[in-house]
Design an enzyme around this catalytic site. Structure first.
Site, short mmCIF file in Angstrom:
data_model
loop_
_atom_site.label_atom_id
_atom_site.label_comp_id
_atom_site.label_asym_id
_atom_site.label_seq_id
_atom_site.Cartn_x
_atom_site.Cartn_y
_atom_site.Cartn_z
N PHE A 289 0.83 -1.20 0.00
CA PHE A 289 0.00 0.00 0.00
C PHE A 289 0.87 1.25 0.00
O PHE A 289 2.06 1.22 0.35
CB PHE A 289 -0.97 0.02 1.19
CG PHE A 289 -0.30 0.19 2.54
CD1 PHE A 289 -0.14 1.45 3.10
CD2 PHE A 289 0.16 -0.91 3.25
CE1 PHE A 289 0.46 1.62 4.34
CE2 PHE A 289 0.77 -0.76 4.49
CZ PHE A 289 0.93 0.51 5.04
N CYS A 290 0.25 2.37 -0.40
CA CYS A 290 0.91 3.67 -0.43
C CYS A 290 -0.17 4.73 -0.35
O CYS A 290 -1.32 4.43 0.00
CB CYS A 290 1.78 3.81 -1.68
SG CYS A 290 0.86 3.63 -3.22
N THR A 291 0.14 5.96 -0.70
CA THR A 291 -0.82 7.05 -0.54
C THR A 291 -2.02 6.89 -1.46
O THR A 291 -3.17 6.84 -1.01
CB THR A 291 -0.15 8.41 -0.82
OG1 THR A 291 1.01 8.53 0.00
CG2 THR A 291 -1.10 9.55 -0.51
#
Length: 260
Positions: free
Chosen positions: A181-183
């Site tokens: 996951f990331c922004t």
């Protein structure tokens, strides 16, 4: 909240980048948009802000291009404009990994929707009974602002460090279902493709990243806030800014959207 902020990216083969750059700059400037648009042969990545009608008019114009018809946009609001100016840049990659074999336009890694991840985290396992772990693909300073509870964090300083971190820590992922996951989704998409290339078979990207998860699931399983690369600095689980950007000093640095 008067300013609409949008974040979007798409891995799609692009050509004639200079002509596209000029057209995008003209379309955004004429509508008063500020922020950053990155273009590369692999696709587009953008964070922009303006009044709602101007943003939606720009998106309607952009989606007239068949390559961007299905561009998915994440929205949030702020009291004032979080960007100082408009930048439209051509880059070798829309998110730099320094790993040219990764070409997401040729096929995405499997993704998991926010509601499904929430359900998996509720039980600690996926639908087959395999243990689930989340892997934060963001920079260490972003992770320190907030992340999924018990997420794997390799303390990378920049995204181009991720391939080496994977090589150093791949054994930690054995026997698990990994959700990167990331922004907003762009880094975890490239990371998931790299992990599959490296032989990590049970790996998914979180579709839409943290911002989409907040929209769907709120604060569940997430501690803190989500760092963003503009003067808002961070968004809470209601996608509201942590601080009023109007009180921030203009001397404080704002990093490029390239890292989103």
């Amino acid at each position: 909240m008067q300013i609409l902020n949008i974040a979007a990216y798409k891995f799609v083969a692009l050509n004639e980048l200079e002509a596209l750059q000029a057209a995008l700059r003209d379309a955004a400037q004429s509508r008063g948009l500020r922020g950053t648009v990155l273009l590369a042969e692999e696709g587009i990545n953008l964070f922009l802000a303006a009044g709602s009608s101007d943003i939606h008019d720009f998106l309607a114009w952009l989606r007239n291009d068949v390559r961007f018809q299905d561009l998915e946009v994440k929205e949030s609001w702020s009291m004032v404009q979080p960007f100082r100016k408009l930048l439209v840049k051509i880059k070798p990659e829309i998110i730099r990994m320094n790993h040219p074999a990764i070409q997401p336009a040729t096929g995405r890694a499997p993704s998991v929707e926010a509601a499904t991840l929430q359900r998996w985290l509720n039980s600690g396992q996926d639908d087959t009974g395999r243990p689930v772990v989340t892997l934060d693909t963001r920079n260490a300073f972003e992770v320190d602002v907030g992340s999924f509870r018990n997420a794997i964090d390799w303390r990378i300083a920049k995204f181009s460090d991720f391939p080496q971190a994977l090589q150093d820590h791949r054994s930690e992922l054995a026997g698990k279902t990994v959700v990167s996951f990331c922004t907003g989704g762009i880094r975890c998409e490239k990371a998931a493709i790299l992990m599959r290339e490296a032989g990590v078979t049970h790996v998914f990207q979180l579709d839409g990243g943290i911002l989409k998860y907040f929209e769907v699931a709120g604060h569940r399983h997430f501690d803190g806030e989500c760092f963003v690369f503009d003067q808002r600095r961070a968004l809470d689980t209601a996608l509201a800014p942590r601080v009023d950007v109007g009180v921030l000093s203009d001397s404080r640095p704002v990093r490029s959207v390239e890292s989103c």
